[in-house]
Design a protein around this motif. Structure first.
Motif: not given
Length: 333
Positions: A236-264
């Motif tokens: 919000k600050r950069l939108l208000d002050e500079q009219n900037w917004i992040p853009v994402v040219p690349k992303n990746s996600l890899v699961m290694l193990a299970e994370a369960r419902m209601e775990e922290d």
């Protein structure tokens, strides 16, 4: 008289050859993903990739619903690596083409997904992604038909990919910790990083139990948002002050193990590199604590640039100013 959980399993293709036939489907981005002007954010771009993969399985004769209901098999996207080469807008018609990368890889279905949008004359390439899919057997929910032989190469008892994915961690956690505060302190000490604790709600999960890939994508989006706010350069600050917004040219996600419902889950976002005042790369690592032992459940990377909003349709790449360089490199506001 009790009703059997599964009376008759529906028919499946008797070989993996059906998966190897390319499929093409037309999709539209969801309205929820149009957060700034009419552009679709990286998370919802990946949702289009996920929808294309699910449709590929349906057309190959392996729909996710049938696999679960008949055989107790959960379709889990366990890895996604996406390059976003041009913007997608809310009213675009997206053509998704899914191609198998040959035979099973490490017991997983390996797919390539390409997304195009229909321009005024020729299609415009927007996304190229590589995806891995595993079939996780679920003992919950009563009896099921035996897993067909054709599905056995893809079937796992749990998601445990630590031996398949060799990923050097940004900060190595202790073997054991007293609590989550100690874990986060260890993971962020002497690092250009931000970490926080978060409880996994049921609506980020699937198959009654586990955090799913789309949940990790939402977590990555939130990690970046919290990191930038912590550094005094919030969205919000950069939108208000500079009219900037992040853009994402690349992303990746890899699961290694299970994370369960209601775990922290303990998430750490670490800035790895700032390149030529144009982009920065950050790494996300997720852990759960079980009996004091940190379990690394997922890792991912995201590349960000910034766009100057020129009008309601167009933007241009912005060069980082000194404030951005300082804050991204660890100097807090």
């Amino acid at each position: 008289m009790t009703k059997a959980s599964v009376s008759t399993a529906r028919s499946l293709p008797d070989s993996v050859d059906a998966l190897e036939h390319p499929t093409t489907v037309q999709l539209r981005p969801r309205y929820e993903g149009s957060n700034i002007c009419t552009w679709i954010g990286f998370k919802h771009v990946n949702y289009l990739v996920e929808e294309a993969v699910l449709e590929h399985l349906r057309r190959s004769g392996w729909p996710a619903g049938m696999l679960y209901e008949d055989f107790g098999l959960c379709v889990d996207i366990v890895s996604i690596d996406a390059a976003i080469v041009s913007a997608t807008h809310i009213d675009d018609i997206v053509t998704a083409r899914v191609v198998a990368e040959g035979k099973p890889v490490d017991g997983e279905i390996a797919l390539t997904v390409g997304l195009d949008i229909h321009g005024s004359s020729t299609p415009v390439k927007t996304v190229s992604a590589k995806v891995r899919v595993a079939l996780r057997h679920d003992p919950r929910g009563g009896g099921a038909a035996p897993v067909p032989q054709v599905l056995e190469p893809f079937t796992v008892k749990e998601i445990d990919r630590s031996s398949l994915v060799r990923v050097p961690v940004a900060s190595t956690p202790p073997a054991t910790v007293a609590d989550g505060d100690e874990l986060l302190a260890a993971l962020t000490r002497d690092a250009n990083a931000y970490g926080w604790k978060w409880r996994i709600p049921y609506f980020y999960c699937h198959f009654t139990e586990r955090l799913q890939m789309s949940g990790y994508l939402r977590l990555m989006e939130e990690a970046v948002d919290l990191f930038l706010a912590d550094r005094g350069i919030s969205i919000k600050r950069l939108l208000d002050e500079q009219n900037w917004i992040p853009v994402v040219p690349k992303n990746s996600l890899v699961m290694l193990a299970e994370a369960r419902m209601e775990e922290d889950i303990y998430t750490v976002l670490t800035v790895e590199d700032v390149f030529k005042r144009l982009i920065y790369t950050a790494r996300m690592d997720c852990y759960v604590l079980r009996d004091g032992v940190p379990v690394h459940t997922a890792t991912g990377r995201i590349t960000h640039g910034y766009a100057l909003i020129e009008n309601r349709r167009d933007w241009s790449l912005a060069e980082f100013d000194d404030r951005m360089i300082q804050r991204l490199n660890g100097q807090h506001g």
